[in-house]
Design an enzyme around this catalytic site. Structure first.
Site, PDB file in Angstrom:
ATOM      1  N   SER A 230      -1.029   3.035  -3.616  1.00 18.31           N
ATOM      2  CA  SER A 230       0.581   3.027  -3.106  1.00 18.31           C
ATOM      3  C   SER A 230      -0.226   3.542  -1.753  1.00 18.31           C
ATOM      4  O   SER A 230      -1.468   3.600  -1.172  1.00 18.31           O
ATOM      5  CB  SER A 230       0.921   4.117  -2.977  1.00 18.31           C
ATOM      6  OG  SER A 230       1.777   3.544  -4.542  1.00 18.31           O
TER       7      SER A 230
ATOM      8  N   ASP B 297       4.671   0.568  -1.606  1.00 17.51           N
ATOM      9  CA  ASP B 297       3.896   0.798  -0.241  1.00 17.51           C
ATOM     10  C   ASP B 297       5.297   0.683   0.932  1.00 17.51           C
ATOM     11  O   ASP B 297       6.157  -0.241   1.259  1.00 17.51           O
ATOM     12  CB  ASP B 297       3.449  -0.604   0.164  1.00 17.51           C
ATOM     13  CG  ASP B 297       1.894  -1.459  -0.343  1.00 17.51           C
ATOM     14  OD1 ASP B 297       1.520  -0.098  -1.115  1.00 17.51           O
ATOM     15  OD2 ASP B 297       2.094  -2.872  -1.106  1.00 17.51           O
TER      16      ASP B 297
ATOM     17  N   SER C  83       2.590  -1.233  -6.790  1.00 16.61           N
ATOM     18  CA  SER C  83       1.868  -0.610  -5.530  1.00 16.61           C
ATOM     19  C   SER C  83       2.973   0.273  -4.573  1.00 16.61           C
ATOM     20  O   SER C  83       3.619  -1.245  -4.523  1.00 16.61           O
ATOM     21  CB  SER C  83       0.465  -1.655  -4.209  1.00 16.61           C
ATOM     22  OG  SER C  83       0.227  -0.324  -3.231  1.00 16.61           O
TER      23      SER C  83
END
Length: 352
Positions: free
Chosen positions: A240, A280, A278
Site C-alpha cells: 500500500s 493506494d 494494494s
C-alpha cells in the site's frame, strides 16, 4: 561503516523539471506541520517496529478553522477513517494520521482525545468531529497482532509536529514499511510554482510507502550504471501507499480532486501498477482558504483559480513530480532495518 541517509537528489538523481521548495518537503507549504512517534523495541512475544505520523495542515485550531480537502482512491485495498465525509463536505478538520493497519482504531481514538481536549464544545454544544487516519501493513517487520501503539503514542506524534524539515525513511509510521522489497517508509518532496503576477504557489507531498516487489522497480530509470540490480528478483508483491498532498494554491475541493488524481502518475513512474492487494490512496488539502466552524453569515466567499489558466497544468505536473520524488526519497532515506523474527529488510542503497 554507517551510511548517511541522503535525499535522492543528493545521490545525483533529479526527478522532474519544476524547482523544488526551500526544503524539498511537505513543510514548504506554509503552516504545515509534521510529527512522528517511532517505536522500535522488543516485546514479550515479538518485536515492535512501527509508529505514528501526524500531518497538521496549519498550526491553529483545525476544528474551528477547517481546510479545503479531498481524497482520491487509486486502488481501494485499504482501511481508513474519515474519507467518506472528507469527500462529501470537501473539508478536513483534524490532523491527518498515518500508522499500521491494526493501529487505526487506537490512533483514531488518540486523535479524537486530543481534539476533544482542544475543543470542549465538540459533542456537547456543537457537532461531532471527523478524524482522518490512513494505514499500511507493516506486518513483515512488526509484530502487528500485538497492537502496541496506544492513544498516548498518537498524541505524542501530534505534539511533536513542527515546521522543521521532515525526518524521512524508517521513522514514525514508516518504521516497519517495505517498498519494492527494500526498506521504505516516510518520504517527502515539494515544488514551487511561479505565477505571472510575481506570486508563488507551493505543492508538497508526504508518502507512506509500502508497496511493490523488486521485479516492478525500474532500475534502469534511476540507475544508469546498473550497479543496483539485485542478484535475485523476488516475486511481485502487494502492499500500500498513502499519499498526502498539500498546496497553498487556492483551489476548490473539486479542483483539488483533479490535482490529486495526478499523484497516480508519479506512483506509476516508480513502477507500481496498483496491484490487487494494494491500498493506494491520496489525501489532499489546500491551506489557501479556511472554513470557520461557526459564522453568522449564510454566505462563504473564497477565491479559486481559473481552470483554463496555465497554472492548473503546472499543478498537475507538480503533483506527479512530488509523488515520484517523495517515494524515491522514502527509499533513499530509509536505512536497513531488523524487525520481528530477525527479519532484515535492506536499504536499496546497500547495493551501491
Amino acid at each position: 561503516m554507517e551510511r548517511k541517509a541522503l535525499k535522492i537528489r543528493e545521490r545525483g538523481i533529479i526527478i522532474g523539471s519544476i524547482p523544488t521548495g526551500e526544503n524539498n518537503c511537505l513543510i514548504d507549504v506554509p503552516g504545515v506541520r509534521v510529527g512522528h512517534k517511532t517505536i522500535d523495541e522488543k516485546t514479550e512475544t515479538g518485536y515492535a517496529c512501527t509508529g505514528v505520523t501526524a500531518i497538521l495542515p496549519h498550526g491553529g485550531n483545525l476544528f474551528k478553522e477547517k481546510v479545503v480537502a479531498t481524497s482520491y482512491v487509486i486502488n481501494g485495498f485499504g482501511k481508513t477513517t474519515g474519507l467518506v465525509q472528507v469527500n462529501e463536505l470537501g473539508q478536513i478538520e483534524s490532523p491527518i494520521m498515518l500508522t499500521n493497519t491494526f493501529s487505526v482504531p487506537a490512533v483514531t481514538q488518540g486523535t479524537l482525545q486530543y481534539m476533544l481536549q482542544e475543543n470542549k464544545d465538540i459533542g456537547d454544544t456543537t457537532g461531532t468531529i471527523n478524524i482522518v487516519t490512513g494505514e499500511c501493513n507493516d506486518g513483515l517487520l512488526n509484530s502487528i497482532r500485538e497492537m502496541v501503539i496506544t492513544p498516548k503514542d498518537t498524541i505524542e506524534a501530534i505534539l511533536n509536529a513542527s515546521t522543521n524539515p521532515v525526518e524521512e525513511g524508517a521513522v514514525g509510521a514508516g518504521k516497519g514499511m517495505v517498498c519494492f522489497g527494500y526498506k521504505g517508509g516516510i518520504g517527502t518532496s515539494s515544488r514551487k510554482l511561479s505565477v505571472n503576477d510575481g506570486r508563488f504557489f507551493h505543492v508538497g507531498c508526504l508518502v507512506l510507502s509500502n508497496f511493490g516487489g523488486k521485479p516492478e522497480f525500474p532500475f534502469n530509470r534511476y540507475f544508469k550504471n546498473n550497479l543496483h540490480y539485485p542478484l535475485e528478483l523476488d516475486k511481485a508483491a502487494d502492499g500500500s501507499i498513502i499519499i498526502v498532498l498539500a498546496t497553498d494554491a487556492p483551489l476548490s475541493d473539486r479542483q483539488l480532486h483533479r490535482v490529486a488524481k495526478r499523484c497516480g502518475i508519479g506512483l506509476g513512474r516508480t513502477g507500481s501498477h496498483y496491484s490487487h492487494g494494494s491500498g493506494d490512496i491520496v489525501i489532499a488539502f489546500s491551506t489557501a482558504n479556511t472554513i470557520k466552524h461557526k459564522q453568522s453569515s449564510y454566505l462563504h466567499t473564497m477565491k479559486t483559480l481559473r481552470e483554463d489558466h496555465s497554472i492548473m497544468n503546472e499543478l498537475f505536473a507538480a503533483a506527479a513530480e512530488v509523488t515520484e520524488e517523495a517515494i524515491m526519497n522514502s527509499l533513499s532515506q530509509a536505512e536497513t532495518t531488523v524487525g520481528r523474527n530477525e527479519t532484515v529488510v535492506h536499504s536499496l542503497f546497500d547495493l551501491a
